[in-house]
Design a protein around this motif. Structure first.
Motif, PDB file in Angstrom:
ATOM      1  N   ASN A   1       8.416   4.658   5.617  1.00 22.70           N
ATOM      2  CA  ASN A   1       8.640   5.908   6.362  1.00 22.70           C
ATOM      3  C   ASN A   1       8.536   5.705   7.874  1.00 22.70           C
ATOM      4  O   ASN A   1       9.173   6.429   8.650  1.00 22.70           O
ATOM      5  N   PHE A   2       7.732   4.732   8.286  1.00 22.06           N
ATOM      6  CA  PHE A   2       7.546   4.461   9.714  1.00 22.06           C
ATOM      7  C   PHE A   2       8.468   3.345  10.223  1.00 22.06           C
ATOM      8  O   PHE A   2       8.376   2.952  11.387  1.00 22.06           O
ATOM      9  N   GLY A   3       9.319   2.818   9.355  1.00 18.92           N
ATOM     10  CA  GLY A   3      10.296   1.823   9.797  1.00 18.92           C
ATOM     11  C   GLY A   3       9.857   0.379   9.699  1.00 18.92           C
ATOM     12  O   GLY A   3      10.497  -0.509  10.284  1.00 18.92           O
ATOM     13  N   TYR A   4       8.773   0.101   8.957  1.00 22.55           N
ATOM     14  CA  TYR A   4       8.293  -1.263   8.787  1.00 22.55           C
ATOM     15  C   TYR A   4       8.638  -1.786   7.387  1.00 22.55           C
ATOM     16  O   TYR A   4       8.816  -1.005   6.447  1.00 22.55           O
TER      17      TYR A   4
ATOM     18  N   ASN B   1      -3.675  -1.022  -6.954  1.00 21.09           N
ATOM     19  CA  ASN B   1      -2.270  -0.757  -7.286  1.00 21.09           C
ATOM     20  C   ASN B   1      -1.799   0.549  -6.667  1.00 21.09           C
ATOM     21  O   ASN B   1      -0.692   0.635  -6.119  1.00 21.09           O
ATOM     22  N   LEU B   2      -2.643   1.581  -6.743  1.00 21.62           N
ATOM     23  CA  LEU B   2      -2.291   2.881  -6.176  1.00 21.62           C
ATOM     24  C   LEU B   2      -2.145   2.796  -4.651  1.00 21.62           C
ATOM     25  O   LEU B   2      -1.223   3.372  -4.071  1.00 21.62           O
ATOM     26  N   VAL B   3      -3.067   2.065  -4.028  1.00 27.39           N
ATOM     27  CA  VAL B   3      -3.021   1.902  -2.579  1.00 27.39           C
ATOM     28  C   VAL B   3      -1.766   1.122  -2.173  1.00 27.39           C
ATOM     29  O   VAL B   3      -1.088   1.472  -1.197  1.00 27.39           O
ATOM     30  N   GLU B   4      -1.447   0.080  -2.931  1.00 28.71           N
ATOM     31  CA  GLU B   4      -0.255  -0.717  -2.605  1.00 28.71           C
ATOM     32  C   GLU B   4       1.003   0.158  -2.589  1.00 28.71           C
ATOM     33  O   GLU B   4       1.830   0.073  -1.666  1.00 28.71           O
ATOM     34  N   LYS B   5       1.150   1.005  -3.586  1.00 32.72           N
ATOM     35  CA  LYS B   5       2.319   1.893  -3.652  1.00 32.72           C
ATOM     36  C   LYS B   5       2.358   2.838  -2.448  1.00 32.72           C
ATOM     37  O   LYS B   5       3.415   3.071  -1.851  1.00 32.72           O
ATOM     38  N   SER B   6       1.200   3.393  -2.107  1.00 30.12           N
ATOM     39  CA  SER B   6       1.131   4.320  -0.967  1.00 30.12           C
ATOM     40  C   SER B   6       1.446   3.609   0.346  1.00 30.12           C
ATOM     41  O   SER B   6       2.138   4.153   1.213  1.00 30.12           O
ATOM     42  N   VAL B   7       0.942   2.383   0.494  1.00 25.92           N
ATOM     43  CA  VAL B   7       1.172   1.613   1.718  1.00 25.92           C
ATOM     44  C   VAL B   7       2.652   1.263   1.857  1.00 25.92           C
ATOM     45  O   VAL B   7       3.229   1.370   2.945  1.00 25.92           O
TER      46      VAL B   7
ATOM     47  N   PHE C   1       1.211   0.951  16.158  1.00 28.17           N
ATOM     48  CA  PHE C   1       0.905   0.991  14.723  1.00 28.17           C
ATOM     49  C   PHE C   1      -0.237   1.959  14.397  1.00 28.17           C
ATOM     50  O   PHE C   1      -0.529   2.209  13.230  1.00 28.17           O
ATOM     51  N   SER C   2      -0.864   2.518  15.417  1.00 30.61           N
ATOM     52  CA  SER C   2      -2.033   3.388  15.203  1.00 30.61           C
ATOM     53  C   SER C   2      -1.785   4.536  14.219  1.00 30.61           C
ATOM     54  O   SER C   2      -2.620   4.795  13.336  1.00 30.61           O
ATOM     55  N   PRO C   3      -0.660   5.269  14.300  1.00 32.42           N
ATOM     56  CA  PRO C   3      -0.422   6.357  13.335  1.00 32.42           C
ATOM     57  C   PRO C   3      -0.317   5.860  11.897  1.00 32.42           C
ATOM     58  O   PRO C   3      -0.762   6.539  10.973  1.00 32.42           O
ATOM     59  N   VAL C   4       0.254   4.657  11.722  1.00 34.16           N
ATOM     60  CA  VAL C   4       0.364   4.065  10.385  1.00 34.16           C
ATOM     61  C   VAL C   4      -1.022   3.693   9.881  1.00 34.16           C
ATOM     62  O   VAL C   4      -1.381   3.944   8.727  1.00 34.16           O
TER      63      VAL C   4
ATOM     64  N   PHE D   1       6.719  -8.409  12.576  1.00 36.23           N
ATOM     65  CA  PHE D   1       5.942  -7.283  13.087  1.00 36.23           C
ATOM     66  C   PHE D   1       6.415  -6.768  14.446  1.00 36.23           C
ATOM     67  O   PHE D   1       6.701  -5.580  14.616  1.00 36.23           O
ATOM     68  N   TYR D   2       6.525  -7.660  15.441  1.00 37.75           N
ATOM     69  CA  TYR D   2       6.885  -7.223  16.793  1.00 37.75           C
ATOM     70  C   TYR D   2       8.274  -6.592  16.829  1.00 37.75           C
ATOM     71  O   TYR D   2       8.493  -5.538  17.437  1.00 37.75           O
ATOM     72  N   ASN D   3       9.232  -7.250  16.181  1.00 36.93           N
ATOM     73  CA  ASN D   3      10.609  -6.748  16.198  1.00 36.93           C
ATOM     74  C   ASN D   3      10.789  -5.492  15.358  1.00 36.93           C
ATOM     75  O   ASN D   3      11.812  -4.809  15.462  1.00 36.93           O
ATOM     76  N   SER D   4       9.804  -5.202  14.492  1.00 38.00           N
ATOM     77  CA  SER D   4       9.912  -4.033  13.618  1.00 38.00           C
ATOM     78  C   SER D   4       9.443  -2.742  14.273  1.00 38.00           C
ATOM     79  O   SER D   4       9.690  -1.659  13.752  1.00 38.00           O
ATOM     80  N   VAL D   5       8.754  -2.854  15.393  1.00 38.17           N
ATOM     81  CA  VAL D   5       8.227  -1.653  16.048  1.00 38.17           C
ATOM     82  C   VAL D   5       9.398  -0.783  16.522  1.00 38.17           C
ATOM     83  O   VAL D   5      10.216  -1.217  17.337  1.00 38.17           O
ATOM     84  N   PRO D   6       9.520   0.438  15.999  1.00 38.20           N
ATOM     85  CA  PRO D   6      10.621   1.327  16.406  1.00 38.20           C
ATOM     86  C   PRO D   6      10.587   1.606  17.911  1.00 38.20           C
ATOM     87  O   PRO D   6       9.516   1.728  18.503  1.00 38.20           O
ATOM     88  N   VAL D   7      11.768   1.694  18.503  1.00 39.95           N
ATOM     89  CA  VAL D   7      11.878   1.901  19.950  1.00 39.95           C
ATOM     90  C   VAL D   7      11.122   3.154  20.392  1.00 39.95           C
ATOM     91  O   VAL D   7      10.453   3.156  21.434  1.00 39.95           O
ATOM     92  N   GLU D   8      11.204   4.223  19.590  1.00 41.35           N
ATOM     93  CA  GLU D   8      10.549   5.470  19.999  1.00 41.35           C
ATOM     94  C   GLU D   8       9.028   5.334  20.065  1.00 41.35           C
ATOM     95  O   GLU D   8       8.371   5.972  20.892  1.00 41.35           O
ATOM     96  N   TYR D   9       8.457   4.467  19.200  1.00 38.68           N
ATOM     97  CA  TYR D   9       7.003   4.262  19.233  1.00 38.68           C
ATOM     98  C   TYR D   9       6.609   3.416  20.447  1.00 38.68           C
ATOM     99  O   TYR D   9       5.575   3.655  21.076  1.00 38.68           O
ATOM    100  N   THR D  10       7.458   2.435  20.767  1.00 40.16           N
ATOM    101  CA  THR D  10       7.208   1.627  21.963  1.00 40.16           C
ATOM    102  C   THR D  10       7.230   2.509  23.205  1.00 40.16           C
ATOM    103  O   THR D  10       6.357   2.435  24.066  1.00 40.16           O
ATOM    104  N   ARG D  11       8.235   3.384  23.289  1.00 39.34           N
ATOM    105  CA  ARG D  11       8.348   4.284  24.454  1.00 39.34           C
ATOM    106  C   ARG D  11       7.177   5.257  24.525  1.00 39.34           C
ATOM    107  O   ARG D  11       6.703   5.593  25.618  1.00 39.34           O
TER     108      ARG D  11
END
Length: 280
Positions: free
Chosen positions: A177-180, A165-171, A129-132, A76-86
């Protein structure tokens, strides 16, 4: 620029992380000087992005459901995109006079990643992670699925497995899309004819319960402590532990946790302790 020497990751000569392992997890422990600065800055992060995590509330949402879906974000921590951290740091620094975003980026990251052992990492990762979170909650609202997150643990529940099942696919799509990425080995569906364990709590019934194994262990600890109170230093039977401040503190901590998440069991344990006191 970071440079390494044995198990030390240096940012500057007097600012560094000590690297060690706990199982498969790599921990980066900041030096005292760095940790002190991170703890101070954590207050500002928490002011801008309050971090409120409650195991009971996160698990309670899923009580009494036919199906529970558990998912886990990989690294989780290492997956946070640099642009979101900034972005998080920029928003925090705007609230602080003369705050330098680049300085706090250096203070809270290592090679652009959030260090596992830094006091600020959980707060920044949660805020980033708030936007996700918002997107996932929108999906769950559409499909009438209940959702809660405790850091990198995502839990969903419904009486209809098809909707899950539908939610799992969407998640999956949203996280990608967010890099996780998902930890595939921890994605699983649990029906109500099995024990539904969410964040260490059983949610099969109308309210959260601690697992049976933990109830038995607490009863055994209370019994052992009652024996020690009576016998004190005379206890030589190895099946009874010697109770010091650390052991007693652990028992009090477990009981305080039980009182919060499972009051019914806590009251039964207190009744058991009273009976032992009279009996012994």
């Amino acid at each position: 620029m970071t440079y390494f020497s044995r198990n030390i990751a240096y940012i500057t000569q007097d600012i560094y992380y000590t690297i060690f392992r706990i199982g498969k997890r790599i921990i980066l422990a900041p030096c005292k000087k760095l940790k002190k600065a991170q703890r101070y800055f954590k207050r500002a992060i928490n002011w801008a992005y309050p971090l409120v995590m409650d195991i009971k509330k996160s698990a309670q949402v899923h009580c009494g459901k036919k199906w529970v879906l558990k998912m886990d974000i990989k690294d989780f921590y290492n997956s946070v995109p640099v642009e979101y951290t900034r972005l998080v740091l920029r928003n925090v620094c705007q609230r602080i006079k003369f705050a330098d975003e680049n300085y706090y980026f250096m203070l809270t990251t290592l090679d652009g990643k959030l260090p596992t052992g830094a006091p600020t990492s959980a707060h920044i990762a949660n805020a980033a992670f708030s936007p996700v979170d918002k997107r996932i909650r929108e999906y769950c609202k559409i499909y009438f699925v209940d959702y809660s997150r405790y850091m990198d643990d995502l839990t969903f529940s419904s009486d209809d497995k098809y909707l899950l099942n539908l939610v799992e696919k969407s998640v999956r799509e949203t996280l990608g899309n967010f890099g996780y990425k998902l930890n595939e080995s921890k994605t699983r569906y649990i029906s109500d004819n099995r024990r539904q364990n969410v964040l260490g709590l059983v949610v099969n019934n109308k309210t959260t319960r601690i697992p049976k194994e933990m109830r038995k262990r607490l009863r055994a600890m209370i019994h052992s402590y009652s024996i020690y109170q009576r016998e004190g230093a005379k206890v030589i039977d190895l099946k009874y532990r010697i109770w010091g401040e650390y052991e007693l503190g652990s028992l009090k901590g477990y009981l305080a946790y039980t009182k919060h998440v499972d009051k019914r069991t806590y009251e039964k344990l207190m009744q058991y302790a009273k009976k032992l006191k009279v009996k012994l």
